[in-house]
Design a protein around this motif. Sequence first.
Motif, PDB file in Angstrom:
ATOM      1  N   LEU A 179       0.836  -1.204   0.000  1.00  0.00           N
ATOM      2  CA  LEU A 179       0.000   0.000   0.000  1.00  0.00           C
ATOM      3  C   LEU A 179       0.865   1.245   0.000  1.00  0.00           C
ATOM      4  CD1 LEU A 179      -2.464  -1.144   2.805  1.00  0.00           C
ATOM      5  CD2 LEU A 179      -2.959  -1.097   0.345  1.00  0.00           C
ATOM      6  N   ALA A 180       0.346   2.277  -0.625  1.00  0.00           N
ATOM      7  CA  ALA A 180       0.958   3.604  -0.562  1.00  0.00           C
ATOM      8  C   ALA A 180       0.148   4.463   0.412  1.00  0.00           C
ATOM      9  CB  ALA A 180       0.984   4.241  -1.944  1.00  0.00           C
ATOM     10  N   ILE A 181       0.723   5.581   0.806  1.00  0.00           N
ATOM     11  CA  ILE A 181       0.004   6.487   1.707  1.00  0.00           C
ATOM     12  C   ILE A 181      -1.324   6.904   1.084  1.00  0.00           C
ATOM     13  CG2 ILE A 181       0.032   8.797   2.716  1.00  0.00           C
ATOM     14  CD1 ILE A 181       1.699   6.919   4.294  1.00  0.00           C
ATOM     15  N   ALA A 182      -1.335   7.100  -0.231  1.00  0.00           N
ATOM     16  CA  ALA A 182      -2.567   7.524  -0.904  1.00  0.00           C
ATOM     17  C   ALA A 182      -3.673   6.479  -0.778  1.00  0.00           C
ATOM     18  CB  ALA A 182      -2.274   7.803  -2.379  1.00  0.00           C
ATOM     19  N   ASP A 183      -3.298   5.216  -0.542  1.00  0.00           N
ATOM     20  CA  ASP A 183      -4.305   4.163  -0.395  1.00  0.00           C
ATOM     21  C   ASP A 183      -4.987   4.183   0.966  1.00  0.00           C
ATOM     22  OD1 ASP A 183      -3.725   3.058  -2.947  1.00  0.00           O
ATOM     23  OD2 ASP A 183      -1.979   2.022  -2.105  1.00  0.00           O
ATOM     24  N   LEU A 184      -4.499   5.010   1.883  1.00  0.00           N
ATOM     25  CA  LEU A 184      -5.034   5.039   3.242  1.00  0.00           C
ATOM     26  C   LEU A 184      -5.995   6.194   3.487  1.00  0.00           C
ATOM     27  CD1 LEU A 184      -1.671   4.382   5.148  1.00  0.00           C
ATOM     28  CD2 LEU A 184      -3.242   2.706   4.145  1.00  0.00           C
ATOM     29  N   VAL A 185      -6.250   7.012   2.472  1.00  0.00           N
ATOM     30  CA  VAL A 185      -6.964   8.272   2.701  1.00  0.00           C
ATOM     31  C   VAL A 185      -8.419   8.080   3.128  1.00  0.00           C
ATOM     32  CG1 VAL A 185      -5.485   9.573   1.119  1.00  0.00           C
ATOM     33  CG2 VAL A 185      -7.559   8.470   0.238  1.00  0.00           C
ATOM     34  N   ASP A 186      -8.981   6.908   2.927  1.00  0.00           N
ATOM     35  CA  ASP A 186     -10.386   6.712   3.293  1.00  0.00           C
ATOM     36  C   ASP A 186     -10.586   6.497   4.790  1.00  0.00           C
ATOM     37  OD1 ASP A 186     -11.236   6.970   0.696  1.00  0.00           O
ATOM     38  OD2 ASP A 186     -11.140   4.816   0.272  1.00  0.00           O
ATOM     39  N   TYR A 187      -9.487   6.329   5.530  1.00  0.00           N
ATOM     40  CA  TYR A 187      -9.593   6.024   6.958  1.00  0.00           C
ATOM     41  C   TYR A 187      -8.728   6.973   7.786  1.00  0.00           C
ATOM     42  CZ  TYR A 187     -11.534   1.701   5.110  1.00  0.00           C
ATOM     43  OH  TYR A 187     -12.299   0.792   4.423  1.00  0.00           O
ATOM     44  N   PRO A 188      -9.193   7.320   8.962  1.00  0.00           N
ATOM     45  CA  PRO A 188      -8.354   8.140   9.844  1.00  0.00           C
ATOM     46  C   PRO A 188      -7.152   7.334  10.338  1.00  0.00           C
ATOM     47  CG  PRO A 188     -10.319   7.439  11.013  1.00  0.00           C
ATOM     48  CD  PRO A 188     -10.508   7.031   9.571  1.00  0.00           C
ATOM     49  N   ILE A 189      -6.082   8.034  10.626  1.00  0.00           N
ATOM     50  CA  ILE A 189      -4.867   7.413  11.160  1.00  0.00           C
ATOM     51  C   ILE A 189      -4.699   7.854  12.604  1.00  0.00           C
ATOM     52  CG2 ILE A 189      -2.350   7.262  10.985  1.00  0.00           C
ATOM     53  CD1 ILE A 189      -2.642   7.754   7.976  1.00  0.00           C
ATOM     54  N   PHE A 190      -4.594   6.897  13.484  1.00  0.00           N
ATOM     55  CA  PHE A 190      -4.358   7.193  14.901  1.00  0.00           C
ATOM     56  C   PHE A 190      -2.852   7.176  15.149  1.00  0.00           C
ATOM     57  CE2 PHE A 190      -8.645   5.613  14.741  1.00  0.00           C
ATOM     58  CZ  PHE A 190      -9.331   6.403  15.659  1.00  0.00           C
ATOM     59  N   ALA A 191      -2.325   8.274  15.697  1.00  0.00           N
ATOM     60  CA  ALA A 191      -0.872   8.423  15.807  1.00  0.00           C
ATOM     61  C   ALA A 191      -0.469   9.006  17.153  1.00  0.00           C
ATOM     62  CB  ALA A 191      -0.348   9.298  14.671  1.00  0.00           C
ATOM     63  N   TYR A 192      -0.811   8.307  18.221  1.00  0.00           N
ATOM     64  CA  TYR A 192      -0.452   8.769  19.555  1.00  0.00           C
ATOM     65  C   TYR A 192      -0.983  10.184  19.795  1.00  0.00           C
ATOM     66  CZ  TYR A 192       2.593   4.781  20.653  1.00  0.00           C
ATOM     67  OH  TYR A 192       3.077   3.534  20.934  1.00  0.00           O
ATOM     68  N   SER A 193      -0.360  10.917  20.723  1.00  0.00           N
ATOM     69  CA  SER A 193      -0.835  12.255  21.044  1.00  0.00           C
ATOM     70  C   SER A 193      -0.172  13.290  20.138  1.00  0.00           C
ATOM     71  CB  SER A 193      -0.542  12.589  22.518  1.00  0.00           C
ATOM     72  OG  SER A 193       0.822  12.442  22.797  1.00  0.00           O
ATOM     73  N   LYS A 194      -0.835  14.405  19.976  1.00  0.00           N
ATOM     74  CA  LYS A 194      -0.325  15.454  19.106  1.00  0.00           C
ATOM     75  C   LYS A 194       1.011  15.969  19.629  1.00  0.00           C
ATOM     76  CE  LYS A 194      -1.894  19.592  16.679  1.00  0.00           C
ATOM     77  NZ  LYS A 194      -3.013  20.553  16.528  1.00  0.00           N
ATOM     78  N   GLY A 195       1.970  16.094  18.712  1.00  0.00           N
ATOM     79  CA  GLY A 195       3.292  16.571  19.103  1.00  0.00           C
ATOM     80  C   GLY A 195       4.246  15.471  19.493  1.00  0.00           C
ATOM     81  N   SER A 196       3.759  14.230  19.633  1.00  0.00           N
ATOM     82  CA  SER A 196       4.624  13.113  20.005  1.00  0.00           C
ATOM     83  C   SER A 196       5.498  12.711  18.820  1.00  0.00           C
ATOM     84  CB  SER A 196       3.783  11.922  20.455  1.00  0.00           C
ATOM     85  OG  SER A 196       3.022  11.418  19.369  1.00  0.00           O
ATOM     86  N   GLN A 197       6.519  11.892  19.082  1.00  0.00           N
ATOM     87  CA  GLN A 197       7.404  11.435  18.012  1.00  0.00           C
ATOM     88  C   GLN A 197       6.652  10.660  16.928  1.00  0.00           C
ATOM     89  OE1 GLN A 197      11.011   9.477  19.383  1.00  0.00           O
ATOM     90  NE2 GLN A 197      11.092  10.759  21.203  1.00  0.00           N
ATOM     91  N   PRO A 198       5.774   9.710  17.282  1.00  0.00           N
ATOM     92  CA  PRO A 198       5.035   9.007  16.214  1.00  0.00           C
ATOM     93  C   PRO A 198       4.138   9.927  15.400  1.00  0.00           C
ATOM     94  CG  PRO A 198       4.910   7.803  18.291  1.00  0.00           C
ATOM     95  CD  PRO A 198       5.499   9.141  18.604  1.00  0.00           C
ATOM     96  N   HIS A 199       3.513  10.883  16.086  1.00  0.00           N
ATOM     97  CA  HIS A 199       2.655  11.842  15.370  1.00  0.00           C
ATOM     98  C   HIS A 199       3.467  12.641  14.367  1.00  0.00           C
ATOM     99  CE1 HIS A 199       0.667  15.863  15.035  1.00  0.00           C
ATOM    100  NE2 HIS A 199      -0.377  15.090  14.805  1.00  0.00           N
ATOM    101  N   GLN A 200       4.629  13.135  14.783  1.00  0.00           N
ATOM    102  CA  GLN A 200       5.474  13.906  13.873  1.00  0.00           C
ATOM    103  C   GLN A 200       5.970  13.032  12.720  1.00  0.00           C
ATOM    104  OE1 GLN A 200       5.939  17.150  14.007  1.00  0.00           O
ATOM    105  NE2 GLN A 200       4.779  17.373  15.910  1.00  0.00           N
TER     106      GLN A 200
END
Length: 295
Positions: A179-200
């Motif tokens: 998959l490419a990033i463009a293939d994920l646009v139909d779903y939200p991405i959960f990425a820890y808290s805002k400002g965290s290393q995974p979020h960035q």
Amino acid sequence: MNLKFLETFVWVARLRSFSVAADKLCTTQASVSNRIATLERDLGVRLFERDLRNVSLTPHGQRALAQAEAIVRMVNDFQRTIGDASNERGTVLIGAIDSVVYAWLPRLIERVKEAYPNVTIDLNVDTSLNLARQIQDGQIDLGLVMGPVVAPHIRNIELCTFECLWIASPKLTLKPGRLAIADLVDYPIFAYSKGSQPHQAVLRVIETAGVDPSAIRIFNSNSLATITRLIRDGVGIAVLPRVVVQEFLETGDLRVLDVDARLPPLNFHAVFADDPGNTLPALIADMAVEIAASN
């Protein structure tokens, strides 16, 4: 020379306040003043300049500080090495992030209970950003966080590294294969808290892929329990270490996605104030290193 007086000197020098040092040492300001006055009299020099608002080191005090810290640290190292661990008493405030809780924190707490039966642990689970601030403010004794924390008098010990993966429920109707990033646009991405290393990191891979950031919804949460529940229900995709979701991968409730955007690993550190007399946090940090290495 009284070791307690040397330790008092170090804390007044670090905190630049007789009253704050008294609170730290669980004594009175008058007692701190008497200890410093006695130490100055024994040495025959003034260690501090005092006025109504400030306390600062004299040139003699500046020269004395590094040696005083070394002496107090050596004495505490001696007690730690030779003394009976079961005699250690007190309360240690440990701050940990969710990933560490899921990975190996229960084993660490069991190890501490076995080694120091008279030590109480107060546990605070929060984000790395919040815990870093609490460590610097002296609100917690030991942080197990995504680090390092770069600040004066703060020590960082490397613990472990977790690979970060794209995780989703088999319920999602994603195309098979890579998959490419463009293939994920139909779903939200959960990425820890805002400002965290995974979020960035997620923001960077989206930018590198040339995808319009507004086309992808990034949801944030500091609760891994919440994130894993939502993605198991097919609400979205998550960026998580394997150790956090291993049981759900084994049951088939979740799967690892083969996304062409690689995410950087998460680096974890044991973080504590590098202060003389700060014995228990250093001891527990050493235990955490051993447990993380065996995980």
